[in-house]
Design an enzyme around this catalytic site. Structure first.
Site, PDB file in Angstrom:
ATOM      1  N   ARG A 128      -5.334 -14.908 -18.255  1.00 50.29           N
ATOM      2  CA  ARG A 128      -4.972 -16.023 -17.362  1.00 50.29           C
ATOM      3  C   ARG A 128      -3.567 -15.900 -16.771  1.00 50.29           C
ATOM      4  NH1 ARG A 128      -7.647 -18.980 -21.283  1.00 50.29           N
ATOM      5  NH2 ARG A 128      -9.798 -19.406 -20.669  1.00 50.29           N
ATOM      6  N   LYS A 150       1.903 -12.257  -2.531  1.00 52.53           N
ATOM      7  CA  LYS A 150       0.455 -12.121  -2.295  1.00 52.53           C
ATOM      8  C   LYS A 150      -0.066 -10.912  -3.067  1.00 52.53           C
ATOM      9  CE  LYS A 150       0.029 -13.994   2.394  1.00 52.53           C
ATOM     10  NZ  LYS A 150      -0.442 -13.649   3.751  1.00 52.53           N
ATOM     11  N   GLU A 192       6.401  -2.403  10.471  1.00 51.50           N
ATOM     12  CA  GLU A 192       6.637  -3.790  10.023  1.00 51.50           C
ATOM     13  C   GLU A 192       8.124  -4.146  10.148  1.00 51.50           C
ATOM     14  OE1 GLU A 192       4.093  -5.825   9.215  1.00 51.50           O
ATOM     15  OE2 GLU A 192       2.466  -4.430   8.740  1.00 51.50           O
ATOM     16  N   LYS A 234      12.232 -11.279   5.696  1.00 45.96           N
ATOM     17  CA  LYS A 234      10.944 -11.749   5.174  1.00 45.96           C
ATOM     18  C   LYS A 234      11.163 -12.786   4.068  1.00 45.96           C
ATOM     19  CE  LYS A 234       6.384 -10.784   3.415  1.00 45.96           C
ATOM     20  NZ  LYS A 234       5.320  -9.877   2.976  1.00 45.96           N
ATOM     21  N   GLU A 244       1.893 -19.994   3.727  1.00 40.74           N
ATOM     22  CA  GLU A 244       1.417 -19.697   5.072  1.00 40.74           C
ATOM     23  C   GLU A 244       0.857 -20.906   5.822  1.00 40.74           C
ATOM     24  OE1 GLU A 244      -1.587 -16.524   5.568  1.00 40.74           O
ATOM     25  OE2 GLU A 244       0.038 -15.427   6.489  1.00 40.74           O
ATOM     26  N   ARG A 248       5.343 -19.075   8.009  1.00 42.89           N
ATOM     27  CA  ARG A 248       4.957 -17.741   7.547  1.00 42.89           C
ATOM     28  C   ARG A 248       4.006 -17.045   8.523  1.00 42.89           C
ATOM     29  NH1 ARG A 248       3.950 -15.672   1.304  1.00 42.89           N
ATOM     30  NH2 ARG A 248       3.455 -13.536   1.873  1.00 42.89           N
ATOM     31  N   ASN A 252       2.595 -12.662  11.234  1.00 44.98           N
ATOM     32  CA  ASN A 252       1.353 -12.100  11.763  1.00 44.98           C
ATOM     33  C   ASN A 252       1.475 -11.636  13.210  1.00 44.98           C
ATOM     34  OD1 ASN A 252      -0.066 -12.511   9.375  1.00 44.98           O
ATOM     35  ND2 ASN A 252      -0.568 -14.619   9.940  1.00 44.98           N
ATOM     36  N   HIS A 255      -0.556  -8.798  14.598  1.00 41.98           N
ATOM     37  CA  HIS A 255      -1.643  -8.571  13.636  1.00 41.98           C
ATOM     38  C   HIS A 255      -3.006  -9.068  14.100  1.00 41.98           C
ATOM     39  CE1 HIS A 255       1.532  -7.350  10.965  1.00 41.98           C
ATOM     40  NE2 HIS A 255       0.704  -7.144   9.962  1.00 41.98           N
ATOM     41  N   HIS A 259      -5.199  -6.063  13.686  1.00 45.86           N
ATOM     42  CA  HIS A 259      -6.291  -6.052  12.711  1.00 45.86           C
ATOM     43  C   HIS A 259      -7.618  -5.721  13.365  1.00 45.86           C
ATOM     44  CE1 HIS A 259      -4.535  -8.707   9.288  1.00 45.86           C
ATOM     45  NE2 HIS A 259      -4.534  -7.432   8.956  1.00 45.86           N
ATOM     46  N   HIS A 271      -2.681   0.922   9.470  1.00 47.80           N
ATOM     47  CA  HIS A 271      -2.309  -0.474   9.694  1.00 47.80           C
ATOM     48  C   HIS A 271      -1.054  -0.584  10.576  1.00 47.80           C
ATOM     49  CE1 HIS A 271      -1.818  -4.737   8.887  1.00 47.80           C
ATOM     50  NE2 HIS A 271      -0.554  -4.501   8.581  1.00 47.80           N
TER      51      HIS A 271
HETATM   52  N1  LIG Z   1       0.696  -8.255  -0.421  1.00 46.16           N
HETATM   53  C1  LIG Z   1       1.174  -8.187   0.799  1.00 46.16           C
HETATM   54  O1  LIG Z   1       1.848  -9.095   1.269  1.00 46.16           O
HETATM   55  C2  LIG Z   1       0.929  -6.946   1.613  1.00 46.16           C
HETATM   56  C3  LIG Z   1       1.648  -6.740   2.796  1.00 46.16           C
HETATM   57  C4  LIG Z   1       1.446  -5.548   3.490  1.00 46.16           C
HETATM   58  C5  LIG Z   1       0.539  -4.604   3.024  1.00 46.16           C
HETATM   59  N2  LIG Z   1      -0.148  -4.858   1.874  1.00 46.16           N
HETATM   60  C6  LIG Z   1      -1.106  -3.877   1.361  1.00 46.16           C
HETATM   61  O2  LIG Z   1      -0.414  -2.661   1.112  1.00 46.16           O
HETATM   62  C7  LIG Z   1      -1.343  -1.593   1.179  1.00 46.16           C
HETATM   63  C8  LIG Z   1      -0.724  -0.452   1.939  1.00 46.16           C
HETATM   64  O3  LIG Z   1       0.456  -0.045   1.269  1.00 46.16           O
HETATM   65  P1  LIG Z   1       0.932   1.468   1.306  1.00 46.16           P
HETATM   66  O4  LIG Z   1       0.930   1.930   2.700  1.00 46.16           O
HETATM   67  O5  LIG Z   1       2.179   1.559   0.522  1.00 46.16           O
HETATM   68  O6  LIG Z   1      -0.307   2.210   0.604  1.00 46.16           O
HETATM   69  P2  LIG Z   1      -0.400   3.051  -0.749  1.00 46.16           P
HETATM   70  O7  LIG Z   1       0.049   2.260  -1.900  1.00 46.16           O
HETATM   71  O8  LIG Z   1      -1.758   3.619  -0.789  1.00 46.16           O
HETATM   72  O9  LIG Z   1       0.641   4.218  -0.519  1.00 46.16           O
HETATM   73  C9  LIG Z   1       0.424   5.147   0.518  1.00 46.16           C
HETATM   74  C10 LIG Z   1       0.420   6.579  -0.038  1.00 46.16           C
HETATM   75  O10 LIG Z   1       1.748   6.938  -0.378  1.00 46.16           O
HETATM   76  C11 LIG Z   1       1.808   7.399  -1.712  1.00 46.16           C
HETATM   77  N3  LIG Z   1       3.142   7.070  -2.207  1.00 46.16           N
HETATM   78  C12 LIG Z   1       3.664   5.826  -2.442  1.00 46.16           C
HETATM   79  N4  LIG Z   1       4.959   5.932  -2.752  1.00 46.16           N
HETATM   80  C13 LIG Z   1       5.277   7.249  -2.707  1.00 46.16           C
HETATM   81  C14 LIG Z   1       6.465   7.989  -2.904  1.00 46.16           C
HETATM   82  N5  LIG Z   1       7.646   7.399  -3.159  1.00 46.16           N
HETATM   83  N6  LIG Z   1       6.402   9.336  -2.812  1.00 46.16           N
HETATM   84  C15 LIG Z   1       5.233   9.961  -2.479  1.00 46.16           C
HETATM   85  N7  LIG Z   1       4.095   9.322  -2.267  1.00 46.16           N
HETATM   86  C16 LIG Z   1       4.117   7.971  -2.373  1.00 46.16           C
HETATM   87  C17 LIG Z   1       0.656   6.776  -2.413  1.00 46.16           C
HETATM   88  O11 LIG Z   1       0.248   7.553  -3.522  1.00 46.16           O
HETATM   89  C18 LIG Z   1      -0.392   6.737  -1.304  1.00 46.16           C
HETATM   90  O12 LIG Z   1      -1.047   7.972  -1.226  1.00 46.16           O
HETATM   91  C19 LIG Z   1      -2.604  -2.151   1.816  1.00 46.16           C
HETATM   92  O13 LIG Z   1      -3.599  -2.295   0.831  1.00 46.16           O
HETATM   93  C20 LIG Z   1      -2.179  -3.517   2.327  1.00 46.16           C
HETATM   94  O14 LIG Z   1      -3.219  -4.451   2.331  1.00 46.16           O
HETATM   95  C21 LIG Z   1       0.029  -6.002   1.173  1.00 46.16           C
HETATM   96 ZN   LIG Z   2       1.048  -5.847   8.368  1.00 47.82          ZN
END
Ligand SMILES: NC(=O)c1ccc[n+]([C@@H]2O[C@H](COP(=O)([O-])OP(=O)(O)OC[C@H]3O[C@@H](n4cnc5c(N)ncnc54)[C@H](O)[C@@H]3O)[C@@H](O)[C@H]2O)c1
Ligand SMILES: [Zn+2]
Length: 374
Positions: A128, A150, A192, A234, A244, A248, A252, A255, A259, A271
């Site tokens: 939980r 999030k 971003e 942010k 949001e 907030r 977007n 986006h 999206h 993205h």
């Molecule tokens: N929660 C939120 O508010 C929020 C906001 C934006 C994006 N997201 C989410 O984030 C995700 C995308 O994040 P991402 O682009 O970081 O993806 P990811 O976590 O898959 O990382 C991208 C790639 O980089 C590699 N990597 C990460 N750090 C590294 C480093 N220092 N050195 C070498 N390789 C490294 C990972 O292994 C992966 O292959 C999506 O799922 C998206 O929905 C969430």
């Molecule tokens: Zn985004």
């Protein structure tokens, strides 16, 4: 090899469950065990990383914690968005239960946005809820996903549809880790950052453009500055509107169309790349409506150019499909997409709320032009 002067930059984020600091400093990863003890004391630590980041940083974090006499275990999972689902959530929580981790445990998410979202959702639900510490290692994670609380996973029906708000105890971002991140991944995060400049801070946008070459090379000082400024911007927005309901929404910007194009490409387009194109087209939309100052679209596409994000999308995206995703977006109200519109670079228009509906014919015209199908 520190690119900073003085103490680590610390930005406070206000959240319903308690304020938390975001610490950004080159080399700060070395200090993580002590920071965990200070900000998130626990009997045991579950370090969750994808396999790539586990090899680069996660294993080292576990060893450093053990050297300090802390109990820590690594829970790796296969890298990539395909792991951000309920099956991987089930596997991780089962492994943690089998390892006997109790309520006095803390989850440490070391990795990109996929790790942060998945591990954050594990923490939100495990027994939980146990605390989470976010240790973002990608630019997307540092600039965007580690701030705001999030968490969640994807479902067959769409991305990020099952999740929870679960604010971290502390965010620890080490800009030096961006050195091992692929160049194409850096650009995804910088899209971003450009968005933050576009909606809130024109000077920051100029600075990003001036630093573009250094940022793409993961220069530590340039990366440090961008992460701190984006986190400040942010953090201020999510502190004022965590859930949001209002302000907030400005995050977007780009986006709504972004999206739709990303989904209609079958996620072949990244993205950040899709959002970059979305920002340019939403600026066009605003200009055509007479809401956004003339020249904003061209200024944005020029700013995106040095990051390789200024042009048209290479994927073949059918207009009909993109329009279909537009009305299916989870942020639409009653099937009507909403748009955040700029007043000019650095300011969003707040007239009639932070987002608004736009006449479908106009949206279709701009999207068709943007996809080269006008
Ligand atoms: N929660 C939120 O508010 C929020 C906001 C934006 C994006 N997201 C989410 O984030 C995700 C995308 O994040 P991402 O682009 O970081 O993806 P990811 O976590 O898959 O990382 C991208 C790639 O980089 C590699 N990597 C990460 N750090 C590294 C480093 N220092 N050195 C070498 N390789 C490294 C990972 O292994 C992966 O292959 C999506 O799922 C998206 O929905 C969430
Ligand atoms: Zn985004």
């Amino acid at each position: 090899v520190s690119g900073s002067e003085g103490p680590p930059a610390s930005v406070r984020v206000r959240a319903a469950g308690g304020d938390y600091p975001v610490l950004v400093d080159p080399g700060i990863l070395q200090d993580l065990p002590r920071l965990l003890e200070d900000h998130a004391p626990a009997h045991r630590y579950a370090v969750i990383s994808d396999e790539r980041v586990a090899g680069l940083y996660g294993r080292g974090v576990v060893e450093a914690c053990r050297d300090r006499g802390m109990e820590a275990d690594l829970f790796p999972f296969p890298e990539g968005e395909a792991s951000k689902n309920r099956s991987e959530w089930a596997r991780l929580t089962d492994r943690m239960l089998a390892a006997g981790l109790g309520r006095d445990s803390v989850v440490v998410a070391v990795g990109g946005g996929v790790t942060g979202d998945l591990a954050g959702f594990v923490a939100a639900t495990y027994l939980r809820g146990v605390p989470v510490v976010q240790v973002p290692t990608s630019l997307v994670a540092m600039i965007d996903s580690s701030v705001g609380g999030k968490t969640g996973v994807d479902a067959a029906a769409g991305k990020n549809l099952v999740g929870a708000f679960h604010a971290p105890r502390v965010v620890v971002a080490d800009p030096e880790t961006i050195g091992t991140l692929a160049r194409t991944e850096r650009a995804q995060g910088l899209a971003e950052a450009v968005k933050h400049g576009a909606i809130l801070d024109a000077d920051y946008l100029d600075r990003l453009v001036a630093d573009a070459a250094e940022l793409m090379e993961a220069d530590v000082a340039a990366t440090h500055h961008a992460v701190v400024r984006s986190v400040e911007l942010k953090a201020d927005v999510v502190s004022r509107d965590e859930r949001e309901g209002g302000l907030r929404q400005i995050l977007n910007f780009g986006h709504t169309l972004g999206h739709a194009m990303e989904a209609a490409s079958g996620y072949a387009v990244g993205h950040g790349t899709a959002v970059a194109r979305g920002m340019v087209l939403e600026a066009e939309l605003g200009e055509r409506l007479g809401v956004t100052a003339g020249g904003t679209r061209s200024r944005l596409s020029e700013a995106l150019e040095p990051f390789g994000l200024g042009g048209t999308l290479e994927a073949d995206i059918p207009l009909d499909e993109a329009l279909g995703y537009l009305v299916a977006d989870k942020k639409t109200r009653g099937g009507r997409p909403r748009f955040v519109l700029l007043e000019r670079v650095g300011a969003v228009t707040g007239d009639g709320g932070w987002s608004r509906e736009v006449e479908p014919a106009l949206v279709e015209a701009v999207l068709a032009e943007g996809l080269g199908q006008a």
